[in-house]
Design a protein around this motif. Structure first.
Motif, PDB file in Angstrom:
ATOM      1  N   LEU A 155       0.842  -1.197   0.000  1.00  0.00           N
ATOM      2  CA  LEU A 155       0.000   0.000   0.000  1.00  0.00           C
ATOM      3  C   LEU A 155       0.879   1.250   0.000  1.00  0.00           C
ATOM      4  CD1 LEU A 155      -3.019   0.846   0.055  1.00  0.00           C
ATOM      5  CD2 LEU A 155      -2.729   1.199   2.506  1.00  0.00           C
ATOM      6  N   GLU A 156       0.390   2.275  -0.737  1.00  0.00           N
ATOM      7  CA  GLU A 156       1.171   3.490  -0.971  1.00  0.00           C
ATOM      8  C   GLU A 156       1.073   4.483   0.185  1.00  0.00           C
ATOM      9  OE1 GLU A 156      -1.548   2.447  -2.673  1.00  0.00           O
ATOM     10  OE2 GLU A 156      -2.851   4.114  -3.257  1.00  0.00           O
ATOM     11  N   THR A 157       1.126   4.018   1.427  1.00  0.00           N
ATOM     12  CA  THR A 157       1.034   4.918   2.579  1.00  0.00           C
ATOM     13  C   THR A 157       2.007   6.085   2.390  1.00  0.00           C
ATOM     14  OG1 THR A 157       2.434   3.263   3.664  1.00  0.00           O
ATOM     15  CG2 THR A 157       0.120   3.234   4.177  1.00  0.00           C
ATOM     16  N   VAL A 159       8.211   0.569  -7.512  1.00  0.00           N
ATOM     17  CA  VAL A 159       8.001   1.668  -8.468  1.00  0.00           C
ATOM     18  C   VAL A 159       6.526   2.080  -8.481  1.00  0.00           C
ATOM     19  CG1 VAL A 159       7.983   2.199 -10.954  1.00  0.00           C
ATOM     20  CG2 VAL A 159      10.011   1.138  -9.905  1.00  0.00           C
ATOM     21  N   HIS A 160       5.646   1.083  -8.442  1.00  0.00           N
ATOM     22  CA  HIS A 160       4.201   1.360  -8.430  1.00  0.00           C
ATOM     23  C   HIS A 160       3.820   2.192  -7.198  1.00  0.00           C
ATOM     24  CE1 HIS A 160      -0.121   0.117  -9.096  1.00  0.00           C
ATOM     25  NE2 HIS A 160      -0.156   0.391  -7.802  1.00  0.00           N
ATOM     26  N   GLU A 161       4.207   1.735  -6.027  1.00  0.00           N
ATOM     27  CA  GLU A 161       3.790   2.433  -4.803  1.00  0.00           C
ATOM     28  C   GLU A 161       4.439   3.815  -4.710  1.00  0.00           C
ATOM     29  OE1 GLU A 161       1.350   1.065  -3.615  1.00  0.00           O
ATOM     30  OE2 GLU A 161       1.626  -1.024  -4.221  1.00  0.00           O
ATOM     31  N   MET A 162       5.655   3.943  -5.220  1.00  0.00           N
ATOM     32  CA  MET A 162       6.294   5.269  -5.220  1.00  0.00           C
ATOM     33  C   MET A 162       5.635   6.189  -6.254  1.00  0.00           C
ATOM     34  SD  MET A 162      10.281   4.244  -4.454  1.00  0.00           S
ATOM     35  CE  MET A 162      10.888   5.929  -4.657  1.00  0.00           C
ATOM     36  N   SER A 163       5.145   5.641  -7.378  1.00  0.00           N
ATOM     37  CA  SER A 163       4.407   6.460  -8.350  1.00  0.00           C
ATOM     38  C   SER A 163       3.168   7.079  -7.709  1.00  0.00           C
ATOM     39  CB  SER A 163       3.962   5.613  -9.552  1.00  0.00           C
ATOM     40  OG  SER A 163       5.051   5.028 -10.217  1.00  0.00           O
ATOM     41  N   HIS A 164       2.563   6.316  -6.799  1.00  0.00           N
ATOM     42  CA  HIS A 164       1.366   6.821  -6.107  1.00  0.00           C
ATOM     43  C   HIS A 164       1.642   8.080  -5.298  1.00  0.00           C
ATOM     44  CE1 HIS A 164      -1.834   3.990  -6.788  1.00  0.00           C
ATOM     45  NE2 HIS A 164      -1.168   2.950  -6.343  1.00  0.00           N
ATOM     46  N   GLN A 165       2.889   8.341  -4.948  1.00  0.00           N
ATOM     47  CA  GLN A 165       3.143   9.535  -4.135  1.00  0.00           C
ATOM     48  C   GLN A 165       2.683  10.774  -4.899  1.00  0.00           C
ATOM     49  OE1 GLN A 165       4.038   8.916  -0.935  1.00  0.00           O
ATOM     50  NE2 GLN A 165       3.965   6.784  -1.574  1.00  0.00           N
ATOM     51  N   ASN A 207      -5.781   6.806  -9.210  1.00  0.00           N
ATOM     52  CA  ASN A 207      -4.645   6.255  -8.459  1.00  0.00           C
ATOM     53  C   ASN A 207      -4.016   5.091  -9.223  1.00  0.00           C
ATOM     54  OD1 ASN A 207      -5.579   7.898  -6.413  1.00  0.00           O
ATOM     55  ND2 ASN A 207      -5.580   6.314  -4.846  1.00  0.00           N
ATOM     56  N   GLU A 208      -4.840   4.068  -9.440  1.00  0.00           N
ATOM     57  CA  GLU A 208      -4.281   2.781  -9.874  1.00  0.00           C
ATOM     58  C   GLU A 208      -3.913   2.754 -11.350  1.00  0.00           C
ATOM     59  OE1 GLU A 208      -3.200   1.161  -7.685  1.00  0.00           O
ATOM     60  OE2 GLU A 208      -4.416   1.662  -5.929  1.00  0.00           O
ATOM     61  N   GLY A 209      -4.699   3.427 -12.193  1.00  0.00           N
ATOM     62  CA  GLY A 209      -4.333   3.490 -13.608  1.00  0.00           C
ATOM     63  C   GLY A 209      -3.008   4.231 -13.784  1.00  0.00           C
ATOM     64  N   PHE A 210      -2.843   5.320 -13.044  1.00  0.00           N
ATOM     65  CA  PHE A 210      -1.615   6.114 -13.153  1.00  0.00           C
ATOM     66  C   PHE A 210      -0.410   5.378 -12.568  1.00  0.00           C
ATOM     67  CE2 PHE A 210      -2.446  10.529 -14.620  1.00  0.00           C
ATOM     68  CZ  PHE A 210      -3.812  10.417 -14.858  1.00  0.00           C
ATOM     69  N   ALA A 211      -0.596   4.717 -11.429  1.00  0.00           N
ATOM     70  CA  ALA A 211       0.543   4.007 -10.831  1.00  0.00           C
ATOM     71  C   ALA A 211       0.953   2.818 -11.691  1.00  0.00           C
ATOM     72  CB  ALA A 211       0.212   3.566  -9.409  1.00  0.00           C
ATOM     73  N   THR A 212      -0.031   2.167 -12.326  1.00  0.00           N
ATOM     74  CA  THR A 212       0.293   1.072 -13.235  1.00  0.00           C
ATOM     75  C   THR A 212       1.017   1.618 -14.464  1.00  0.00           C
ATOM     76  OG1 THR A 212      -1.626  -0.155 -12.438  1.00  0.00           O
ATOM     77  CG2 THR A 212      -0.671  -0.864 -14.550  1.00  0.00           C
ATOM     78  N   VAL A 262      -9.499  -1.413 -13.136  1.00  0.00           N
ATOM     79  CA  VAL A 262      -9.095  -0.138 -12.538  1.00  0.00           C
ATOM     80  C   VAL A 262      -7.601   0.087 -12.770  1.00  0.00           C
ATOM     81  CG1 VAL A 262      -8.843   1.068 -10.331  1.00  0.00           C
ATOM     82  CG2 VAL A 262     -10.963  -0.173 -10.839  1.00  0.00           C
ATOM     83  N   TYR A 263      -6.817  -0.973 -12.657  1.00  0.00           N
ATOM     84  CA  TYR A 263      -5.367  -0.870 -12.815  1.00  0.00           C
ATOM     85  C   TYR A 263      -4.968  -0.909 -14.292  1.00  0.00           C
ATOM     86  CZ  TYR A 263      -4.884  -1.998  -7.823  1.00  0.00           C
ATOM     87  OH  TYR A 263      -4.957  -1.970  -6.454  1.00  0.00           O
ATOM     88  N   GLN A 264      -5.284  -2.029 -14.934  1.00  0.00           N
ATOM     89  CA  GLN A 264      -4.734  -2.292 -16.266  1.00  0.00           C
ATOM     90  C   GLN A 264      -5.437  -1.483 -17.352  1.00  0.00           C
ATOM     91  OE1 GLN A 264      -2.052  -4.303 -16.844  1.00  0.00           O
ATOM     92  NE2 GLN A 264      -1.822  -4.591 -14.635  1.00  0.00           N
TER      93      GLN A 264
HETATM   94 ZN   LIG Z   1      -1.654   0.959  -6.498  1.00  0.00          ZN
END
Ligand SMILES: [Zn+2]
Length: 369
Positions: free
Chosen positions: A205-207, A224-230, A247-252, A299-301
């Motif tokens: 989780l991108e806490t 990389v994914h969780e850091m993209s969420h920042q 969140n998830e489309g962009f982090a993916t 949501v992700y892909q």
């Molecule tokens: Zn995510």
């Protein structure tokens, strides 16, 4: 609960299920700032989400890890538990001798009490949604570094998994510097990662500032994914959970872009692989049908596919401007899908309705990728 005050004066309170109501002694005029203090003790428990996953306060073999997406923060602190309501946080943890407490932001204090217990104080200066607050308590080994010239990096790993995660934890400053190249200025004043041994936490989780990972999910793509969420999620936060693809489309997509730029993995291959998988077409990314579907593949892909198609449509230069401009425009704020489509169209200088209709909202899978 022990009591509540508003601006220092005792306030009446009532707790009914998840709602805490404070009634200040004096009326508060509209638009006036006030300070509410809630004093409570408790034994926090996890909660089970609509999709069956556990979140909130998760007990480990000898400690705990707290994660809160979407609703679990209310298992350990009172707050207006909605993604659109952000605040700065100061979190103080006192844990038994031999243990460490880890949380968000900058660790400003670490001291050993006379009885051997360890107290740490954590300061998260930038606005944070409650679902991004975290605490981990256990036998952790910590490592520190500096990123981007001045950002303190603190990583932590439970001792049994510390050695085998050390090399990847040490990559945090490099990944951060690369993501600044891709996404623009880093929005926070601390960074890091927390790695737990496998236990009750089954997902990363991108806490905010310090994403948390079970060791089985601690690999470079997930980091990389969780850091993209920042940038996408933590700084620009969805106004409602229906906007979760922001969140998830962009982090993916952030993973795809990192692979393209730094690991020689053609982004077209990632896109075509995602396009071919039926699970990614179960529903349109901008309208998950129920709360059970918030964290499912479309949501992700398919969310990432929207960005791929946007880049194809507007070209690399304008797409880069959108990808970097979006977290700049909505820095430390919240946004809706409509905010994003309007922003992208304003940068592109044209209507993109046909693109959104098919890729963001359409029920049908297009005939060709
Ligand atoms: Zn995510």
């Amino acid at each position: 609960m022990h009591g509540a005050t508003v601006d220092g004066a005792p306030a009446a309170y009532n707790r009914a299920a998840n709602e805490l109501t404070l009634r200040p002694r004096d009326e508060i005029p509209d638009g006036t700032e006030f300070r509410a203090t809630v004093t409570y003790t408790g034994v926090p428990e996890p909660l089970t989400d609509a999709d069956g996953s556990k979140e909130g306060w998760l007990r480990t073999a000898d400690g705990a890890v707290a994660v809160g997406e979407p609703a679990g923060s209310m298992t350990w602190f009172p707050g207006n538990n909605h993604p659109s309501d952000k605040a700065a946080y100061d979190i103080t943890l006192t844990v038994p001798a031999g243990y460490e407490g880890i949380s968000n932001g900058v660790r400003t204090t670490r001291r050993t009490e006379r009885d051997g217990r360890v107290t740490t104080v954590w300061h998260e200066a930038e606005p944070m949604a409650s679902y991004l607050a975290t605490v981990a308590v256990g036998r952790y080994e910590t490592g520190t570094a500096t990123a981007l010239g001045s950002v303190p990096v603190l990583t932590a790993a439970e001792k049994p998994v510390a050695a085998r995660t050390a090399a990847l934890r040490a990559e945090v400053p490099t990944i951060l510097a690369r993501q600044v190249e891709l996404f623009g200025p880093y929005p926070f004043s601390a960074a890091g990662a927390t790695v737990t041994a496998d236990g009750p936490l089954h997902y990363a989780l991108e806490t905010q500032t310090r994403p948390v990972f079970p060791v089985s999910s601690f690999d470079r793509p997930t980091l990389v994914h969780e850091m993209s969420h920042q940038w996408y999620g933590d700084s620009v936060t969805p106004a409602t959970w229906r906007d979760i693809w922001l969140n998830e489309g962009f982090a993916t997509y952030g993973e795809w872009l990192y692979g393209e730029r730094y690991e020689h993995v053609p982004i077209r291959t990632r896109y075509e692989t995602a396009f071919a998988q039926d699970a990614n077409w179960a529903f349109p990314p901008a309208s998950p049908p129920t709360a059970e579907n918030l964290f499912e593949p479309p949501v992700y892909q398919r969310g990432a596919m929207v960005l791929y198609k946007l880049r194809e449509t507007v070209g690399d230069r304008l797409f880069d401007e959108i990808l970097r401009g979006w977290p700049a425009k909505y820095r430390h704020s919240t946004a809706t899908t409509a905010d994003f489509t309007a922003y992208a169209e304003s940068v592109a200088g044209r209507d993109l309705g046909a693109l959104w209709d098919v890729w963001l909202y359409g029920d049908e899978k297009p005939a060709r990728p």
